[in-house]
Enzyme design. Structure first.
Site, PDB file in Angstrom:
ATOM      1  N   ARG A   1       3.115  -1.396 -10.312  1.00  0.00           N
ATOM      2  CA  ARG A   1       3.343  -0.696  -9.047  1.00  0.00           C
ATOM      3  C   ARG A   1       4.735  -0.083  -8.941  1.00  0.00           C
ATOM      4  O   ARG A   1       4.930   0.877  -8.218  1.00  0.00           O
ATOM      5  CB  ARG A   1       3.037  -1.604  -7.844  1.00  0.00           C
ATOM      6  CG  ARG A   1       1.550  -1.980  -7.784  1.00  0.00           C
ATOM      7  CD  ARG A   1       1.129  -2.609  -6.463  1.00  0.00           C
ATOM      8  NE  ARG A   1       1.150  -1.670  -5.371  1.00  0.00           N
ATOM      9  CZ  ARG A   1       2.084  -1.598  -4.453  1.00  0.00           C
ATOM     10  NH1 ARG A   1       3.098  -2.456  -4.467  1.00  0.00           N
ATOM     11  NH2 ARG A   1       2.031  -0.699  -3.497  1.00  0.00           N
TER      12      ARG A   1
ATOM     13  N   TYR B   1      -3.483  -5.307  -5.922  1.00  0.00           N
ATOM     14  CA  TYR B   1      -3.176  -4.207  -6.837  1.00  0.00           C
ATOM     15  C   TYR B   1      -2.182  -4.609  -7.934  1.00  0.00           C
ATOM     16  O   TYR B   1      -1.396  -3.786  -8.390  1.00  0.00           O
ATOM     17  CB  TYR B   1      -2.662  -2.985  -6.055  1.00  0.00           C
ATOM     18  CG  TYR B   1      -3.647  -2.528  -4.995  1.00  0.00           C
ATOM     19  CD1 TYR B   1      -4.886  -2.000  -5.356  1.00  0.00           C
ATOM     20  CD2 TYR B   1      -3.369  -2.656  -3.631  1.00  0.00           C
ATOM     21  CE1 TYR B   1      -5.808  -1.596  -4.390  1.00  0.00           C
ATOM     22  CE2 TYR B   1      -4.290  -2.267  -2.668  1.00  0.00           C
ATOM     23  CZ  TYR B   1      -5.499  -1.741  -3.053  1.00  0.00           C
ATOM     24  OH  TYR B   1      -6.410  -1.354  -2.111  1.00  0.00           O
TER      25      TYR B   1
ATOM     26  N   PRO C   1     -10.223  -3.745   4.926  1.00  0.00           N
ATOM     27  CA  PRO C   1      -8.881  -4.144   4.499  1.00  0.00           C
ATOM     28  C   PRO C   1      -8.889  -4.721   3.082  1.00  0.00           C
ATOM     29  O   PRO C   1      -9.776  -5.496   2.738  1.00  0.00           O
ATOM     30  CB  PRO C   1      -8.503  -5.237   5.510  1.00  0.00           C
ATOM     31  CG  PRO C   1      -9.802  -5.770   6.006  1.00  0.00           C
ATOM     32  CD  PRO C   1     -10.813  -4.666   5.903  1.00  0.00           C
TER      33      PRO C   1
ATOM     34  N   CYS D   1       7.433  -1.865 -24.121  1.00  0.00           N
ATOM     35  CA  CYS D   1       8.265  -0.940 -24.867  1.00  0.00           C
ATOM     36  C   CYS D   1       8.335   0.378 -24.114  1.00  0.00           C
ATOM     37  O   CYS D   1       7.707   1.364 -24.493  1.00  0.00           O
ATOM     38  CB  CYS D   1       7.677  -0.759 -26.246  1.00  0.00           C
ATOM     39  SG  CYS D   1       8.847  -0.029 -27.339  1.00  0.00           S
ATOM     40  N   GLU D   2       9.070   0.359 -23.002  1.00  0.00           N
ATOM     41  CA  GLU D   2       9.089   1.502 -22.096  1.00  0.00           C
ATOM     42  C   GLU D   2      10.260   1.294 -21.130  1.00  0.00           C
ATOM     43  O   GLU D   2      10.288   0.289 -20.419  1.00  0.00           O
ATOM     44  CB  GLU D   2       7.748   1.481 -21.347  1.00  0.00           C
ATOM     45  CG  GLU D   2       7.531   2.581 -20.404  1.00  0.00           C
ATOM     46  CD  GLU D   2       6.366   3.494 -20.812  1.00  0.00           C
ATOM     47  OE1 GLU D   2       5.694   3.249 -21.826  1.00  0.00           O
ATOM     48  OE2 GLU D   2       6.166   4.458 -20.096  1.00  0.00           O
TER      49      GLU D   2
ATOM     50  N   TYR E   1       4.655   3.740  -8.245  1.00  0.00           N
ATOM     51  CA  TYR E   1       5.009   4.166  -6.876  1.00  0.00           C
ATOM     52  C   TYR E   1       6.431   3.789  -6.458  1.00  0.00           C
ATOM     53  O   TYR E   1       6.767   3.913  -5.285  1.00  0.00           O
ATOM     54  CB  TYR E   1       4.081   3.516  -5.834  1.00  0.00           C
ATOM     55  CG  TYR E   1       2.636   3.353  -6.212  1.00  0.00           C
ATOM     56  CD1 TYR E   1       1.802   4.460  -6.351  1.00  0.00           C
ATOM     57  CD2 TYR E   1       2.082   2.086  -6.375  1.00  0.00           C
ATOM     58  CE1 TYR E   1       0.464   4.288  -6.657  1.00  0.00           C
ATOM     59  CE2 TYR E   1       0.739   1.912  -6.675  1.00  0.00           C
ATOM     60  CZ  TYR E   1      -0.058   3.017  -6.822  1.00  0.00           C
ATOM     61  OH  TYR E   1      -1.376   2.850  -7.115  1.00  0.00           O
TER      62      TYR E   1
ATOM     63  N   ARG F   1      -5.451  -4.728   0.731  1.00  0.00           N
ATOM     64  CA  ARG F   1      -4.084  -5.235   0.553  1.00  0.00           C
ATOM     65  C   ARG F   1      -3.732  -6.313   1.568  1.00  0.00           C
ATOM     66  O   ARG F   1      -3.163  -7.347   1.232  1.00  0.00           O
ATOM     67  CB  ARG F   1      -3.118  -4.052   0.712  1.00  0.00           C
ATOM     68  CG  ARG F   1      -1.689  -4.356   0.379  1.00  0.00           C
ATOM     69  CD  ARG F   1      -0.760  -3.232   0.868  1.00  0.00           C
ATOM     70  NE  ARG F   1      -1.230  -1.917   0.530  1.00  0.00           N
ATOM     71  CZ  ARG F   1      -0.930  -1.268  -0.601  1.00  0.00           C
ATOM     72  NH1 ARG F   1      -0.147  -1.813  -1.494  1.00  0.00           N
ATOM     73  NH2 ARG F   1      -1.399  -0.053  -0.832  1.00  0.00           N
TER      74      ARG F   1
HETATM   75  N1  LLP Z   1     -11.400   1.582   1.564  1.00  0.00           N
HETATM   76  C1  LLP Z   1     -11.302   2.613   0.713  1.00  0.00           C
HETATM   77  C2  LLP Z   1     -12.361   3.606   0.683  1.00  0.00           C
HETATM   78  C3  LLP Z   1     -10.208   2.706  -0.144  1.00  0.00           C
HETATM   79  O1  LLP Z   1     -10.118   3.734  -0.972  1.00  0.00           O
HETATM   80  C4  LLP Z   1      -9.207   1.706  -0.115  1.00  0.00           C
HETATM   81  C5  LLP Z   1      -8.054   1.762  -1.006  1.00  0.00           C
HETATM   82  C6  LLP Z   1      -9.356   0.639   0.792  1.00  0.00           C
HETATM   83  C7  LLP Z   1     -10.472   0.621   1.617  1.00  0.00           C
HETATM   84  C8  LLP Z   1      -8.378  -0.482   0.898  1.00  0.00           C
HETATM   85  O2  LLP Z   1      -7.099  -0.075   1.261  1.00  0.00           O
HETATM   86  P1  LLP Z   1      -5.985  -1.182   1.568  1.00  0.00           P
HETATM   87  O3  LLP Z   1      -6.402  -1.921   2.814  1.00  0.00           O
HETATM   88  O4  LLP Z   1      -5.914  -2.092   0.383  1.00  0.00           O
HETATM   89  O5  LLP Z   1      -4.742  -0.419   1.749  1.00  0.00           O
HETATM   90  N2  LLP Z   1      -3.180   1.070  -5.970  1.00  0.00           N
HETATM   91  C9  LLP Z   1      -2.531   1.395  -4.722  1.00  0.00           C
HETATM   92  C10 LLP Z   1      -3.486   1.353  -3.564  1.00  0.00           C
HETATM   93  C11 LLP Z   1      -4.685   2.243  -3.734  1.00  0.00           C
HETATM   94  C12 LLP Z   1      -5.646   2.107  -2.597  1.00  0.00           C
HETATM   95  C13 LLP Z   1      -6.920   2.764  -2.911  1.00  0.00           C
HETATM   96  N3  LLP Z   1      -7.897   2.663  -1.896  1.00  0.00           N
HETATM   97  C14 LLP Z   1      -1.337   0.463  -4.524  1.00  0.00           C
HETATM   98  O6  LLP Z   1      -1.089  -0.378  -5.371  1.00  0.00           O
HETATM   99  O7  LLP Z   1      -0.630   0.581  -3.533  1.00  0.00           O
END
Ligand code: LLP
Length: 432
Positions: free
Chosen positions: A331, A391, A292, A362-363, A335, A294
């Site tokens: 973000r 993130y 985990p 500037c965007e 997204y 996020r």
């Molecule tokens: N494990 C792997 C192999 C991953 O690629 C990721 C996230 C995680 C764990 C953790 O995922 P989480 O629990 O945080 O969802 N920048 C994007 C999120 C990209 C996630 C990339 N990989 C955003 O801001 O939503």
């Protein structure tokens, strides 16, 4: 009342985080400012950990995905909580090592690791190098041999699961740059190759189906596919894969309308599935890793900004301009992610308006959000954007040569800086 459980309002009508007055924080540290509630970070770690203890007999490890938010102090906190770490670059790995992290508890990811990264991981005896492709396996074997070390690996597998989330953060489906496909036989060939490679030991298999996922079904399906593959390896190669890493991706509450599954429920259902499948397939229960990111960091963080201008465009919209933007939170532009915002010095008032919060880059697309319910905001007010602990800092940039904000941790009513504010000299540090 607010989207994150650690936010409240004090007798002055100011927003508090972890019991600390956000307005006092802005007076002490300035804006923009990232604030993280260390106690909530720790509570989140513990709920994941205890869910493995409760539903899987403790036969597993939580590895915090440090891409969500990484700095030396965060690694120290993770170490202190006794959990592992997922890193995805030499920079994250270096940070963890500098923080004194136990390398056996590190999962090192990446779909295109450089030789420098592989050598660094091998030398530091990383517990799980997650190998993404055959050329990487070959380079790893050569480098490990040169150093006289046996590298411990897992393979990243695409389980073919299509999780319902934003396209850019979906990873488990066939058309993904990450990992080995099952249906083409590529994953099976990789396993055979690893078993016969002298300087490689195959500890397990890994998959990650995406991020900000609210459903448990895709996680269950991924576990099912992976266990089926473990059984195939056992039956056809006589090799027992002992560990299964199911990745991260657990959804969190950004808005009050979001309804994430409690982490406990996730582990309860996945554990049930794993037990049932292992029974049916006649394989041993694997050691389970989850990653985990996020869900540990995001709810613990907020970003505080000062309002500069208020611009009312009749019959169109009202822009509230702040002293940060896509440089500290990309973000929305990436997204179209939605956030809750609060005027921190008017937190007990009603959110009577719908506004666009605009950044200072500037965007035109540099927005924190559109149609955001907010208290009436004017120049000098402080705006808090909630659930920005993941993130945001980690994806921040120096676009427009804007210095990055500091990160402050709050704990037991006290605050401390864990990442300093960048200075103008930091901005030109590498210029020749
Ligand atoms: N494990 C792997 C192999 C991953 O690629 C990721 C996230 C995680 C764990 C953790 O995922 P989480 O629990 O945080 O969802 N920048 C994007 C999120 C990209 C996630 C990339 N990989 C955003 O801001 O939503």
């Amino acid at each position: 009342m607010f989207v994150s459980e650690n936010l409240s309002v004090n007798e002055k009508g100011n927003l508090t985080i972890g019991g600390v007055d956000t307005i006092n924080l802005t007076k002490e540290y300035g804006t923009p400012l990232y604030v993280m509630d260390e106690e909530l970070i720790r509570r989140n770690c513990r709920s994941f950990k205890s869910s493995i203890e409760k539903f899987y007999g403790g036969n597993g490890l939580v590895c915090y995905a440090s891409k969500a938010f990484c700095c030396t102090e965060m690694c120290r906190v993770m170490k202190d909580e006794g959990i592992g770490l997922d890193v995805v670059s030499i920079g994250e790995l270096y940070t963890a090592i500098k923080a004194g992290f136990d390398c056996d508890k590190i999962c090192f990811h990446g779909n295109n690791k450089t030789d420098e990264e592989i050598a660094f991981a091998v030398e530091n005896k990383i517990g799980h190098i997650i190998v993404d492709n055959i050329p990487e396996l070959e380079r790893l074997n050569t480098i490990a041999k040169e150093k006289g070390i046996v590298a411990k690996i897992m393979f990243r597998i695409k389980p073919g699961i299509d999780a319902h989330t934003h396209n850019f953060i979906r990873t488990g489906q066939i058309d993904s740059k990450f990992g080995f496909a099952l249906e083409t036989g590529e994953a099976f060939e990789a396993v055979k190759k690893a078993i016969s490679s002298e300087n490689i030991v195959l500890r397990g298999l890994h998959c990650h189906i995406g991020s900000q996922i609210f459903d448990i079904d895709p996680f269950e399906s991924a576990a099912e596919v992976m266990l089926g593959f473990i059984a195939k390896i056992k039956n056809e190669l006589g090799f027992e894969v002992k560990e299964l890493n199911l990745g991260g991706g657990f959804g969190i509450k950004y808005l009050n309308s979001d309804d994430p599954v409690p982490y406990e429920t996730y582990m309860e259902r996945v554990s049930e599935k794993v037990h049932k499948m292992c029974d049916e397939l006649g394989i041993n229960l694997p050691f389970i890793i989850i990653e985990p990111g996020r869900s540990i960091a995001a709810p613990a963080g907020i970003t505080l900004y000062t309002v500069g201008a208020r611009k009312e465009i009749p019959n169109i919209r009202t822009y509230i301009s702040i002293d940060g933007g896509m440089c500290d939170n990309p973000r929305y532009i990436l997204y179209q992610s939605e956030y809750e915002a609060i005027v921190a010095n008017k937190a007990s008032e009603e959110r009577s308006e719908k506004v666009t919060i605009a950044g200072k880059c500037c965007e035109s697309g540099d927005l924190i959000g559109e149609n955001m319910p907010l208290q009436h905001a004017d120049s000098g007010d402080i705006i808090a954007v909630c659930a920005t602990g993941a993130y945001n800092y980690s994806m921040s940039s120096n676009y427009n040569r804007i210095p990055k904000p500091p990160v402050v941790f709050v704990k037991n009513g006290e605050s401390r800086v864990v990442v300093k504010r960048e200075t103008l000299d930091d901005i030109i540090r590498n210029d020749l």
